[in-house]
Motif scaffolding. Structure first.
Motif, PDB file in Angstrom:
ATOM      1  N   LEU A 187      99.310 -22.682 -20.039  1.00  0.00           N
ATOM      2  CA  LEU A 187      98.984 -21.259 -19.978  1.00  0.00           C
ATOM      3  C   LEU A 187     100.212 -20.361 -20.059  1.00  0.00           C
ATOM      4  CD1 LEU A 187      96.203 -21.276 -17.255  1.00  0.00           C
ATOM      5  CD2 LEU A 187      95.923 -20.867 -19.702  1.00  0.00           C
ATOM      6  N   SER A 188     101.383 -20.880 -19.718  1.00  0.00           N
ATOM      7  CA  SER A 188     102.584 -20.044 -19.745  1.00  0.00           C
ATOM      8  C   SER A 188     102.947 -19.609 -21.156  1.00  0.00           C
ATOM      9  CB  SER A 188     103.758 -20.768 -19.091  1.00  0.00           C
ATOM     10  OG  SER A 188     104.107 -21.910 -19.842  1.00  0.00           O
ATOM     11  N   LEU A 202     100.512 -15.404 -13.220  1.00  0.00           N
ATOM     12  CA  LEU A 202      99.112 -15.746 -13.461  1.00  0.00           C
ATOM     13  C   LEU A 202      98.904 -17.233 -13.782  1.00  0.00           C
ATOM     14  CD1 LEU A 202      96.284 -14.609 -13.488  1.00  0.00           C
ATOM     15  CD2 LEU A 202      96.615 -14.010 -15.889  1.00  0.00           C
ATOM     16  N   PRO A 203      99.733 -17.863 -14.627  1.00  0.00           N
ATOM     17  CA  PRO A 203      99.539 -19.305 -14.855  1.00  0.00           C
ATOM     18  C   PRO A 203      99.708 -20.144 -13.584  1.00  0.00           C
ATOM     19  CG  PRO A 203     100.886 -18.400 -16.590  1.00  0.00           C
ATOM     20  CD  PRO A 203     100.717 -17.320 -15.561  1.00  0.00           C
ATOM     21  N   LEU A 210      98.264 -36.136  -6.049  1.00  0.00           N
ATOM     22  CA  LEU A 210      99.053 -36.302  -7.270  1.00  0.00           C
ATOM     23  C   LEU A 210      98.297 -35.808  -8.497  1.00  0.00           C
ATOM     24  CD1 LEU A 210     100.695 -39.796  -6.666  1.00  0.00           C
ATOM     25  CD2 LEU A 210     101.790 -37.545  -6.598  1.00  0.00           C
ATOM     26  N   ILE A 211      97.013 -36.122  -8.575  1.00  0.00           N
ATOM     27  CA  ILE A 211      96.207 -35.648  -9.697  1.00  0.00           C
ATOM     28  C   ILE A 211      96.099 -34.124  -9.650  1.00  0.00           C
ATOM     29  CG2 ILE A 211      93.882 -35.635 -10.685  1.00  0.00           C
ATOM     30  CD1 ILE A 211      93.707 -38.599  -9.860  1.00  0.00           C
ATOM     31  N   GLY A 251     100.386 -28.499 -12.716  1.00  0.00           N
ATOM     32  CA  GLY A 251     101.558 -28.452 -13.590  1.00  0.00           C
ATOM     33  C   GLY A 251     101.205 -28.327 -15.058  1.00  0.00           C
ATOM     34  N   LEU A 252     100.240 -29.116 -15.498  1.00  0.00           N
ATOM     35  CA  LEU A 252      99.858 -29.065 -16.908  1.00  0.00           C
ATOM     36  C   LEU A 252      99.180 -27.748 -17.262  1.00  0.00           C
ATOM     37  CD1 LEU A 252      98.580 -32.711 -17.480  1.00  0.00           C
ATOM     38  CD2 LEU A 252     100.661 -31.661 -18.372  1.00  0.00           C
TER      39      LEU A 252
END
Length: 75
Positions: A24-25, A33-34, A11-12, A18-19
């Motif tokens: 980066l997106s 790439l992100p 989960l971490i 995800g973060l």
């Protein structure tokens, strides 16, 4: 390491992926790439806590080493 600890590590790792992808997106125009960077960062976290290719005792030794390194870096 128990099953729940491994689930928490996954989960971490997912949160890290995800973060990092989300942040980066905005800065990187290429959409792939992100995702790649997020997966690499999540994998680095997960495999640092759950090393493959060794016995349980080797894994415990590696985790102790990682924890000692974290103690040096973190306040």
């Amino acid at each position: 390491m128990s099953f729940l600890h491994q689930v928490l590590d996954i989960l971490i790792g997912g949160l890290i992926a995800g973060l990092s992808h989300f942040m980066l997106s905005f800065a990187i125009a290429d959409p792939n790439l992100p995702v790649t960077i997020g997966v690499i960062l999540a994998s680095m976290y997960y495999f640092s806590r759950n090393p493959w290719g060794g016995s349980r005792e080797q894994g415990r030794r590696w985790n102790r080493r990682i924890d000692k390194m974290y103690d040096k870096v973190l306040p």
